[in-house]
Each structure stands twice: as C-alpha cells, then as structure tokens.
Design an enzyme around this catalytic site. Structure first.
Site, mmCIF file in Angstrom:
data_model
loop_
_atom_site.group_PDB
_atom_site.id
_atom_site.type_symbol
_atom_site.label_atom_id
_atom_site.label_comp_id
_atom_site.label_asym_id
_atom_site.label_seq_id
_atom_site.Cartn_x
_atom_site.Cartn_y
_atom_site.Cartn_z
ATOM 1 N N GLY A 90 33.082 35.357 -2.376
ATOM 2 C CA GLY A 90 33.974 35.385 -1.231
ATOM 3 C C GLY A 90 33.799 36.636 -0.394
ATOM 4 O O GLY A 90 34.425 36.808 0.652
ATOM 5 N N GLU A 95 37.194 46.568 -2.932
ATOM 6 C CA GLU A 95 38.321 46.999 -3.757
ATOM 7 C C GLU A 95 39.041 48.206 -3.149
ATOM 8 O O GLU A 95 39.813 48.872 -3.814
ATOM 9 C CB GLU A 95 37.820 47.328 -5.169
ATOM 10 C CG GLU A 95 37.258 46.110 -5.873
ATOM 11 C CD GLU A 95 36.515 46.440 -7.149
ATOM 12 O OE1 GLU A 95 37.153 46.460 -8.197
ATOM 13 O OE2 GLU A 95 35.294 46.692 -7.090
#
Lengths: 338, 204, 763
Positions: free
Chosen positions: C473, C729
């Site tokens: 993704g 992240e």
C-alpha cells in the site's frame, strides 16, 4: 455454522407453520430449531459464531410486499416489520413527524447494514456482549442457562447498568427500539392464531433469572408491524459513542416532548446502551409533565432515570454519562425548531 | 397470500421444482434442501449441496453449493470473482460490499440462496468494456486507496452512496461512507473521489 | 492537480498515479486468497480457549462426522516441523511458540487443531464441533498480574544493544530548577490489516508455492523451508499485492509451515482463511508499555536532565522488545541522560512490530512530558522544542545528516493557525464543545538494507524491473517504476515492475520504512549498469564510459544532469552496436557501512539494516511536527479530532502523491492510537476480549474530517543514493501525544494513559 435447511416463505401462513413445526424443541425462542431470516445481519452473524444453531432457516423476505409499508397518515404511523431501516430513516414524513425514529435508525450500524436489516429484525437483535458472542466461554447464562456470567467480573465496559440481574448484565444494543418504546408503540404479531397486538414495552424481557428468554414472542410468531399513535415532531435521539459512526451506543436517549406554551404536556424518555432491554424511564419522565423546562429540572429527570442504576468495574461511568445524555437530549428536544 | 407472491418467488419455486426433479434421479449426490412448501418435511440431508442460480453482473451462474454459502463465498470460491474481499466476515468492515438489486449490502451476511433471483453487481461488473466507471477513475485521480484491499467495497459503496443522494456534501459523504473501513486510512481521498464522481454519476 | 497530487517542490518527483491503480479499482489486483488453486481443500483453525495449561484430550468424533471433512490435525498427528528460530536470533519467526507440537498451551488463541474439509463451510462447522478437555493453570495477563517476571532488556534481546546514557543524570536532575516526573502507559494494539492472515499452499512434486500476504517473501521462503527441512529453492512465496501489513506480516508466523506440511501430506492444495478474531492470536501485536519520564530544565527551558524508563510486555519464551529509548534519548539536546528498558514476561503470544514500533509508545511518553514541562515553564510548547533543538545527538555526539524539525514545526504551526491558540488551558470553546490545540514532534530513523534487482531493457524502450519487494500500500510499484523510467530515460508507461515473488531478486523486509530507499537505490544502480553497457557499445573508449558514469551515474539529484549537457543516448544505435535485442542487468546493492555478510544474508532472507543511530559518524532520522485540534463535548465528553495538520521532511520525495497518502494515513493512525485503539485483555484468563472490528475500534470515514499534510523540501546527500528517508512510519508517531496535549488544553486535564475515552474526561 451448522447445516440447516433453507426454505423461502411464500406467505405468512407458511412462514408461521414452518417456524412452529417443531414447537416442543423450540423453547426458548432464542434456541428455536427454526429461525426466520430477514436481513440476516444478526442471524447469519450469530450462526457463523456458532451461537445460534437453527436446523431450519425460513426466509421471510418474500413477505416484504405485504409487510414493508411505511404508512404515516397524519395522526398515526404504521411501519411494516420488513421495511428496511434505511428506507424508514430516509422517509420524509418520518423525518418530519418522528425525528426520534429517523435518527435512531440513521445513527445505527452502516448504510449497508441499514439496507439489509428490517425493523422487525432490528428490534430482535441480540446483545453484543463479547462473552455471549464467543462460544469458547462456557459461562454465559444467556447461551448456557445456569453456567454463570463471564462478563460480571470480566471486561464489562459495554455492559448494562439498568435492568441487570445476578445472572446477566448484557446490554440490549439497538437504537430504534428506544424510539418505539418512548412513543408507546404497539407491536403487531402474526402467529398461528392470526394477528395479535401488544404494547412494544411488553416485547422485551429483562434477564432476571432466565436471561435466555429475551422476548415474549413465541416460536412460530413473527413481528409483522409496529404502530404509533399521534405525531412526535418534538423528539430527538441522542447517541454517545467512542467513534463518530458505525458503533453501538455507549449511552443514548430517545426523548419526545409535547410542549405547549412553555409547559410540558407529555414527555417520553427512553434509554439505550445502558440497559438490558429497551428502557423506558417512566418515573423520570413523570417529573416533566406539567412543568416548565429548566436546567435544574433536566438534572432531576436525569438523576431519576438512573436512580436504580448499578455499575460494575468498567461500566460505572455509564451512570454519569447516561444522566448527561438524558439532560442534553431533553434540552435539545425543548429547543428544537419544529 | 401466495397469489401475491413476487415474480422473484415464483421463479424460484419453478426452478426449485426442476432442480428437485432432476436432482434425485440423475445426481444422487445432489439434494435440494429448499422445499417448495415450508410444510413439506425436508427429507434431504441439509448438509448436501444445493443448486442455485445467481445472477451476477448480468449473467446467470448456476452453482451447486453448500446451503450455508454466503454471496461473498459464492463469488470468491465458486465464481472466481475475487474482487469482493473478506475482511471480517461479520458485517463489520464493508470490504465485501456489493449491490443487490442496486442497493449496497454486505455480501458476507447474505446467503447465496436468499439472493437467488436478484441482480448482484460486483466490482468486476462496474466497468463497461474497457472504460472505467467514473467512480473508479475518481478513486485513481484522488489516490483513494493504498493497499487496495478495501477498495472494491469502497467503490461499490461509493456508487450507491451517490445514487442514494448521500453525496451532497462532505459531511454526508463521510457519514454514509463510514460502513467501509480503510485501515490505510485513505478517507479524505475517498471523500474527494466521491465528490468528484458524484455529478457525473448523477448525470449519467 | 487534486489535493491528492501536490505540486512537487525542490527534490521531489512527479505525483504520477499509482502503477497498480487500475488493477486495484477494478478488483483485478490479486491478493493471496484470490489466487486460483486447483481443487483446493479448505482449512479452518481451532484455537485454544485457555492461555496456559495443557490439552488433556480431544474428542473428534462429532467433528469427523461432518460431511466433507477430510482430516483433523492436532499435536497428536501433526506433520513434524523443525524449530522456528526468532528473526532476531538468526531465524525468521516472530515467535518460538510452535503450535501442534505438544499438548502445552502457551497463550490464548494458540492453534490447537486444523480441520481440513472439502468446503469452507464444512471445515468451519467441524472446527466448531471439535471438543477439547484442558487442564488450565492461572495465567499472567499483563503488568498487574501475579506471576510475571521482569528483567532488563539488555542481555536478553540481541537487537537491544544498549540503554543509552550520558553525563550524570541523578546529579543534574537533583540540581535542576524545574523538574517533572510523570508516568505514561500505552495499551495492547493489533494491526488489523484489512486482508486476513490467509495462507494457501500448493505442492508440485517437491516444490512448494505459498500464497500469503507477506512483508518479506525471502524471509518467509527461507523460514518455511527451514521448518520443513527442505532446500529454500524448493519454496516460492507469491503475493503481488498485500492487503496491508503495518508490521504484522514482517516475520513468519507458525501457520505457514503447518499448512504447507498438511498440504504435502494430503497431496492437495490447501487454503486457509482464518477469522478476524483468530488473527488476534495467530500473529503478533503491539505490546502494552509503561513509562516513567523525568525531565530537569533550567527556568529558560533548557533541558539539563532526562531519564526515560520503559517496560514492555512479552511472551514467556521470547524477549521481544521495541526499546524506543534509542530515539527518545537522542531527540533533544541534553547533557545528562539515563535510560532503562525492561521486559515483563506474561502468558501471551509473542508481540511484534507494529507501525513505528518503538516510536509510537516511547514518543508518546516523551512528547507528553515535553508538553507538561512547557506548561510548568509557562512556555509555548513549540518554543520549548526550539530551545532544545540540536544538530548532533547527545548520546554519541554524532551529527544528524539533516534535521528539519523546527522548520516542520514552523510550517505546520502556520498552516494550523497555532497563533490563534490562547495559551491557557480550558480557555477555548465552540458551543457544546471545549476546544484544545496541541502539538508534538515526530521522528523516525532512516534505514536502508541490501537489495538486489534485475532490469531488462528492450530496444523499443520497454523495460522490465524485477525485485522481490512488497506492495503493501506504500506505492512500491510506482516509485520503482518512476526510478527506472527516470534513470533509463524511458517513458513511465513502458516500465513493467514485478514484485512480491521470491523467485525474483531478493529485497529486504518491507519494514523499518526502508523499502523505497533500498529498492530504489538498487534499481538506480542496475539501470546505470545498463546505461554504461549501452554507452560503452556506442563509444567504447574509457573516457566516454567515464563520462557516462559521471552523467548518468549515481547522483543525488538526477535533474542536475541536464546542466552537464548529457544528451540522450540513441538506444537503437547502441543495441545495434551491442548486437543484442535485449539488455539485461542484475545487481546487488548494499548501503554504506553494511556488514560483510550482507549479500549472503540478503539471499537467506535476513535483512542487514543500516541507519538511524547505528551509522558510523552520523545519525539519520526523518522529522515532522504535528498539530491537532481536539473537541471535547461538555455533555457527553465524547472526544473528536476534526483537524490534523502535519509537516514532514524526509529527504527526496520520489512521488508526492503516494508519500502524502502514507503520511495522511499515518496521521489518522496516530489519532486512532490516541483515541480509539486498544485490545482489551481479560485479566482473569489472559484472553483478548474485543477481537473483532466492531469492538476493536479503528477510525471510520466520519472520524477524520480534516487532515492536512505538508511535505517540506529537504535534500540529504549522506543517507543513500536515492536521498530518500523512509516516511511510512513517520506520521503516526507523536500524534498520540499531540492529542493528549490538546485534551489538556481543552479541559485542563492531563491524561497519561491511552487510549483516552470519554470516561477518562472529568470536566
């Protein structure tokens, strides 16, 4: 999910006969060997979880042509039990004259589920108690009568503070039923002997010592319609939850008022997310009748509504929350423009 | 009441009769768990497969399946239409959203048998020939997905959202698209995509 | 341009649509459980109803009586598998708890049987009819439980090397003018990617194909081979699309080898689609953590002492920990720092990486504490960060390769309207809602790992790039295609990219936000090999080859090539000169400072990470600043977050569209981690209670009305050839603190335990 025979009902008689065929093995209703399939959003869900194990599934959707009408006639409302939640929520006259109904439906579940679920199925939906839904827990008095209650001292944030017993604290999770009970709805039931009617308030049963019995509906009986007298344009459904949408209520209030010249002539208060059954706060609403509304009155009503509430480790907050929800819903109902 | 049966029911019953007649004689392993009359005792073992015809993306598909099969599993495991996804199997995520008779539903809680006679539209049936549906194009333009797993369900839901009239403003789109969880959280882009596609869908 | 495709700034590529966009919007993208199998049998798991004890007896008669059941596998008849070693111990597994090996139960929901049947429906029914008799012992659920054991992380976890320390914390804290001591905690969380933890296994003779959503096809291939005791070359793992990972698919789980073993025995493809609730116990999760922070500062806000102590839950056998003190001790200038990380063992499944594993819990503590300190100092929290900003990390004194933290704060503050904030707590409201503004810093280490790639160029410009990377993704297909197109000078639409197949050249795990830096670096390098072959063919003199190298070789900013007068190569001419129809190059790249065994490990499915604070003479992090508006309802105490604004700097942004989407998703993850997500553990029996998507709350569309992502232009020539810092992240770090800081601003109430729920508000 256990194997079952699937039958499609072509008319109510056939459905009723199929559902009552093995009457002896059919008690309580929640364990009946034949179950009606309407939207499927409760039944198929619980069958996949192995919580419900019917041997026969009777698809009553073909009855929709007769049982799904939405009929407001200006002075009363009749709703077919197979009407879809989404259709009722979107109905212009329902939104205008019964906003508490429209909002209780609109704020429930998701658009997809509201397209599937019927009104009758909605009021019959079963608790979301995690211990009830997980069959690996043996101790669930609702599933296995007499086995105990894992929720009592377990993770019980979502559980009920009203209408509980030492056998069960599972919350009735729905929204629409609170609107019905608040508006003194009558439920029409079709069974072998034809059609009977009773107050909606008599449909659900608090757990007491038999939490496996959830309603007074008998095997072979189907809800065919709901009816409500009068119009309730001054009504609201307020729902508090963690997530903005697509979540069951932590606490909700269905409030309907008849206010004339600043005086409350009639008042209805029902509570959701906090009780084991759709909960009508009659003593609380009695405080409102004949009074002029102010904040202090709202507080008295809110406290009265939860006078008998009993919290447990994780859900005690629902008492304070529930009071604030009631007070706020009253305020909104009083001030709404109609 | 049977005279008032919908065409859907009578079609079903006719097929049931034919299948039953053929089934017992020619296909001993196949039983018909669906009785014509609910009063009639069901002689067959309910764990035996049943025959069902599903109308998917405009084509009739005849299947022999377990009576417990959901529309989602029928599509994925029997019809090789794997665009509809299984994310929770309990109506909690929306990844399996399809249109049945033009209404969005979760196919994981819909029995295939109960969908017989209805028109099922999946993501595979949305594009016509090689032209993407405006909602598909809008999802691309607005980067309305990341991993893509929830995307078929989002798109089917979005098409219905527009047709229902719930795409008039951003707040409505957000609320009426809340039945489709996107763990990558492409939500703002999904709202933008629905906004973009809505006028074209309403027009066409 | 839509908002989704921001105008590129300096050192940013083009925001082209995703390479895999059409496949994903048409339903043609095939995830593991979409792969067609020839006559598969269906597996359904039976999992343990107790967390500790043993199985006395199975009664399988009822289950075997279900029509269509083929076999039921328990520890009594399971295929024998070799031990699975932890990834941190030279192995591949996320847990050493191996189900179906003995009657012992080590955690709730452990796999105890696998039913195989002709249909999914029959397998599910038979699984529900498996009867198990257990002897249960009282388990330890978490921090509060009796029977846990606690020990320092250092020494028991090979990847936790140090408790960072510098100066004399105790003395400096004692003498500090302003002091803060506060405790924080974070809950258990589960990744819940939308794709279930499915596995399909099919054997062709001695060769096994595994279809499984994985963030590490080489790790899974080698790990499964090791457990089965077969040559790794006999195993192929295929997953061209992965339905979300977030760390849950980074290390091998026990299910894969079990399913492979059963498929071998039955000589039939097996398809396993576990349920959502089973996913809570058959894979990993983010463990709950506890923190104590001590900050000492001068009156003017300079940090003089910082101590961070963290404790994390792990399983009995495995010392997993995230140890975020490596980051929190290096974020701000401070001369006296002390830290300690401990691991608390309970009867739980082994935790694992979940999106920003160390930073999410550890920066929650630090960034909340910084806000508390700002309140004590009566100082704007942004200014407190500015005063303590640094260009070198305080533990080793190494310089940050680049650090745009304060630039991010300034950009985000401006976009957010921070200046409109009235500093006093509980001073802003809007009708029924109390308003609060809050902010926090985010950072994430920049990491790279060795990778290989193969690139094939045809004379018509068609290009094929092969690398066993992962499309979870993030936009991996897209950025790799862009990199190859740019490097070879071919049109983007002529580039075909192949990922997610262990028969392709090895790439590292899609974890630690290294993928773009690693795979694009190797693709750049291999494209340059092709360019050099072509250049040499046309002008086979050294000087020209050198020129080719100089002009098309690895350089941080390819756009500078034009200025050097690099003319496009005549590909036709070069192919004719070479006398070939296709030019294909394979190459292996490793980052500066990678260990000697890098390439052996690369093929063996063991990544060798370089980056963060572990670089020689430097430290590399991406930074950001996040601002949130929180609204707390006066009546219901419901908490909503209508606005999230983040500004981020992460080196070169190859595709601003895919980068923005990841950052946007990250911000929403961060909000979710503050307000919604928590796995409830029943303390009595150490079992997860809300193991489904109705009760484990993740955000829905209505929860996120306003998200704004700002990407700063940043150039960093000291990290990797691409110049990119991982950002997958970055955005979900610090958000939890920003939200709690905003809740404090809205209500005057400081909440130090996540998630914040309406019952925690006491206005």
């Amino acid at each position: 999910m256990r194997s079952f025979s699937y039958r499609r009902a072509s008319d109510p008689d056939m459905a009723v006969r199929a559902l009552s065929a093995a009457a002896a093995a059919n008690n309580p209703l929640t364990k009946a060997t034949a179950q009606p399939l309407a939207g499927g959003t409760t039944l198929i869900d619980l069958m996949k979880l192995d919580v419900m194990r019917p041997a026969a599934v009777v698809d009553i959707n073909p009855l929709a042509h007769a049982w799904s009408a939405i009929e407001p006639d200006g002075e009363a409302l009749r709703l077919g039990a197979l009407a879809k939640m989404s259709d009722v929520a979107a109905h212009a006259e329902i939104r205008r004259s019964y906003p508490v109904i429209a909002d209780s439906l609109r704020l429930a579940a998701s658009a997809q589920l509201r397209n599937m679920a019927t009104l009758g199925g909605n009021v019959m939906q079963r608790t979301r108690c995690s211990y009830f839904r997980d069959v690996s827990y043996e101790n669930c008095n609702k599933r296995n009568p007499g086995s105990g209650c894992a929720a009592m001292d377990g993770v019980n944030r979502m559980h009920a503070v009203l209408g509980t017993s030492d056998q069960c604290i599972a919350t009735y999770p729905g929204d629409f039923a609170q609107a019905l009970i608040a508006l003194d709805a009558v439920v029409e039931i079709t069974g072998k002997a034809g059609t009977r009617s009773m107050p909606f308030a008599q449909l659900h049963k608090a757990p007491g010592s038999t939490p496996e019995i959830e309603t007074t509906l008998q095997p072979g009986e189907l809800i065919s319609a709901f009816s409500i007298q009068g119009r309730w344009p001054r009504s609201v459904y307020l729902k508090a939850r963690d997530r903005q949408s697509y979540e069951f209520a932590l606490s909700s209030a269905a409030v309907a008022l008849d206010v004339q010249d600043g005086t409350i002539r009639d008042a209805r208060v029902a509570l959701g997310g906090v009780a084991t059954v759709p909960w009508r706060a009659r003593e609380a609403e009695a405080l409102l009748k004949g009074e002029k509304f102010d904040e202090a009155l709202a507080q008295r009503v809110a406290h009265a509504a939860f006078a008998d509430a009993r919290g447990r480790r994780h859900n005690s907050f629902k008492i304070g929350l529930g009071r604030r929800v009631v007070a706020r819903a009253l305020q909104q109902a009083v001030t709404m423009e109609i | 009441m049977s005279d008032k049966s919908s065409s859907r029911t009578s079609t079903f019953d006719r097929r049931a009769f034919m299948a039953g007649a053929a089934g017992s004689a020619l296909v001993p392993m196949t039983a018909r768990a669906v009785a014509q009359d609910a009063n009639e005792p069901v002689a067959q073992d309910p764990s035996l497969p049943v025959e069902v015809t599903l109308r998917v993306n405009g084509k009739d598909k005849r299947l022999r399946i377990d009576a417990r099969t959901t529309v989602l599993d029928a599509l994925r495991e029997h019809l090789k239409l794997t665009g509809s996804k299984k994310g929770c199997d309990h109506g909690q995520c929306g990844a399996c959203t399809v249109l049945i008779d033009d209404r969005r539903v979760v196919s994981c809680l819909t029995l295939a048998l109960a969908a017989e006679g209805q028109e099922i539209t999946t993501i595979e049936g949305l594009a016509t020939d090689d032209r993407l549906h405006p909602m598909q194009q809008a999802f691309i333009d607005n980067d309305a997905f990341q991993c893509g797993y929830c995307t078929p369900g989002q798109i089917m839901s979005a098409v219905a959202c527009v047709k229902e009239g719930h795409a008039g403003n951003e707040a409505d789109i957000r609320e009426y698209m809340s039945g489709n969880i996107c763990r990558c959280a492409a939500y703002p882009n999904i709202v933008a995509a629905v906004k973009q596609a809505a006028p074209e869908i309403m027009k066409g | 341009m839509t908002a989704a495709a921001p105008e590129p700034k300096a050192n940013m590529g083009r925001p082209v649509p995703r390479y895999d966009a059409t496949a994903k919007v048409t339903g043609r993208a095939t995830y593991a459980s979409d792969m067609p199998l020839d006559n598969p049998a269906y597996a359904f798991l039976v999992t343990s109803a107790i967390a500790k004890g043993r199985i006395d007896r199975f009664d399988l008669d009822d289950a075997r009586g279900v029509r269509g059941v083929i076999d039921i596998i328990t520890h009594e008849n399971a295929p024998k598998l070799k031990e699975a070693k932890l990834f941190s111990n030279g192995g591949y597994a996320g847990t050493t708890i191996q189900p179906l090996k003995s009657a012992e139960i080590a955690h709730d929901g452990q796999i105890i049987a696998v039913v195989i049947a002709e249909s999914y429906e029959a397998a599910r029914e038979a699984a529900s009819r498996v009867k198990v008799s257990y002897t249960a012992t009282a388990p330890s659920a978490s921090f509060e439980s009796a029977g846990t054991t606690t020990a320092a992380a250092k020494g028991q976890n090979a990847q936790f090397k140090e408790d960072p320390v510098v100066g004399d914390f105790a003395k400096a804290f004692e003498a500090a003018e302003v002091k803060l001591t506060a405790s924080y905690d974070t809950p258990t969380q589960h990744h819940n990617p939308m794709e279930l933890f499915t596995t399909s296994c099919a054997w062709m003779g001695d060769n096994l194909v595994v279809y499984e959503g994985s963030q590490y096809v080489y790790g899974l291939k080698n790990g499964v081979a090791e457990q089965l005791g077969i040559d790794a070359d006999k195993v192929r793992v295929v997953n061209p699309y992965v339905g979300g990972g977030f760390g849950s698919r980074g290390s091998m789980t026990p299910r894969t080898a079990i399913i492979a073993g059963i498929a071998k025995r039955l000589n039939r493809p097996i398809k396993l689609v576990p349920t959502r609730d089973q996913g809570f116990t058959i894979a990993t999760y983010r463990a709950e953590t506890r923190h104590e922070i001590k900050l000492g500062a001068s009156r003017d806000g300079k940090l003089v002492a910082l101590r961070h102590e963290g404790a994390e839950i792990s399983s009995r056998p495995d010392a997993y920990c995230v140890g975020g003190t490596k980051t929190t001790t290096r974020l701000y200038a401070c001369p006296n720092i002390e830290s300690l990380v401990s691991i608390v063992r309970a009867d739980r499944n082994t935790p694992g990486f979940m999106r920003s594993p160390p930073e999410v819990p550890y920066l929650f503590a630090l960034e909340s504490a910084m806000d508390e300190l700002a309140v004590k100092l009566n100082m704007d929290p942004v200014e407190l960060r500015r005063i303590n900003d640094t260009t070198t990390e305080p533990i080793g004194g190494k310089p940050y390769t680049s650090r745009s933290l304060m630039a991010c704060f300034d950009e985000a503050a401006k976009a957010f309207g921070w200046s409109q904030r009235s500093p006093q707590a509980r001073s802003m409201s809007d009708g029924d809602w109390l308003l609060g503004y809050g902010c926090a810093a985010t950072c994430y280490p920049t990491q790279m790992a060795p990778s290989a790639a193969r690139v094939r160029l045809q004379r018509d410009g068609r290009t094929r790039v092969e690398v066993a990377g992962h499309e979870i993704g993030t936009g991996a297909y897209t950025v790799i295609a862009q990199t190859a197109a740019e490097r070879l000078g071919v049109p983007l639409e002529k580039v075909a990219v192949f990922l997610g197949d262990s028969d392709l050249p090895p790439a590292p795990v899609a974890g630690g936000s290294n993928s773009t830096a690693s795979t694009c670096s190797v693709v750049m390098m291999v494209c340059d090999q092709i360019r050099q072959r072509l250049f040499k063919a046309v002008m086979p003199s050294d000087s020209i080859a050198d020129k080719a190298k100089e002009t098309v070789g690895i350089s941080p900013a390819p756009s500078t090539r034009a200025a050097k007068g690099d003319r496009p190569l005549d590909i036709e001419k070069a192919f004719d000169a070479l006398g070939v129809g296709v030019v294909e190059e394979y190459g292996e790249w490793k980052p500066e400072g990678a260990p000697l065994d890098s390439f052996r490990a690369l093929h063996a499915g063991q990544p060798r990470f370089v980056g963060g604070h572990q670089m020689k003479d430097k430290i590399a992090y991406a930074f950001g600043a996040e601002f949130v508006e929180v609204r707390v309802n006066r009546f219901t105490h419901e908490i909503r977050c209508p606005r999230l604004v983040g500004a981020f700097a992460a080196g070169r942004i190859i595709n601003p569209r895919t980068a923005r989407s990841q950052l946007m998703g990250g911000l929403i993850w961060g909000m979710s981690s503050a307000l919604l997500e928590a796995t409830e553990v029943d303390e009595r029996n150490a079992r997860y209670v809300n193991d489904n998507l109705a009760d484990y709350l993740v955000p829905v569309n209505a929860d996120v009305p306003g998200v704004e992502v700002i990407m700063l232009s940043e150039q960093d020539d000291h990290i990797n050839p691409v110049g990119a810092k991982g950002l997958g992240e970055l955005a979900n770090v610090g958000t939890n603190a920003a939200i709690c800081n905003a809740i404090y601003h809205a209500t005057g109430q400081r909440i130090r335990s996540l998630p914040v729920r309406l019952e925690n508000i006491e206005v």
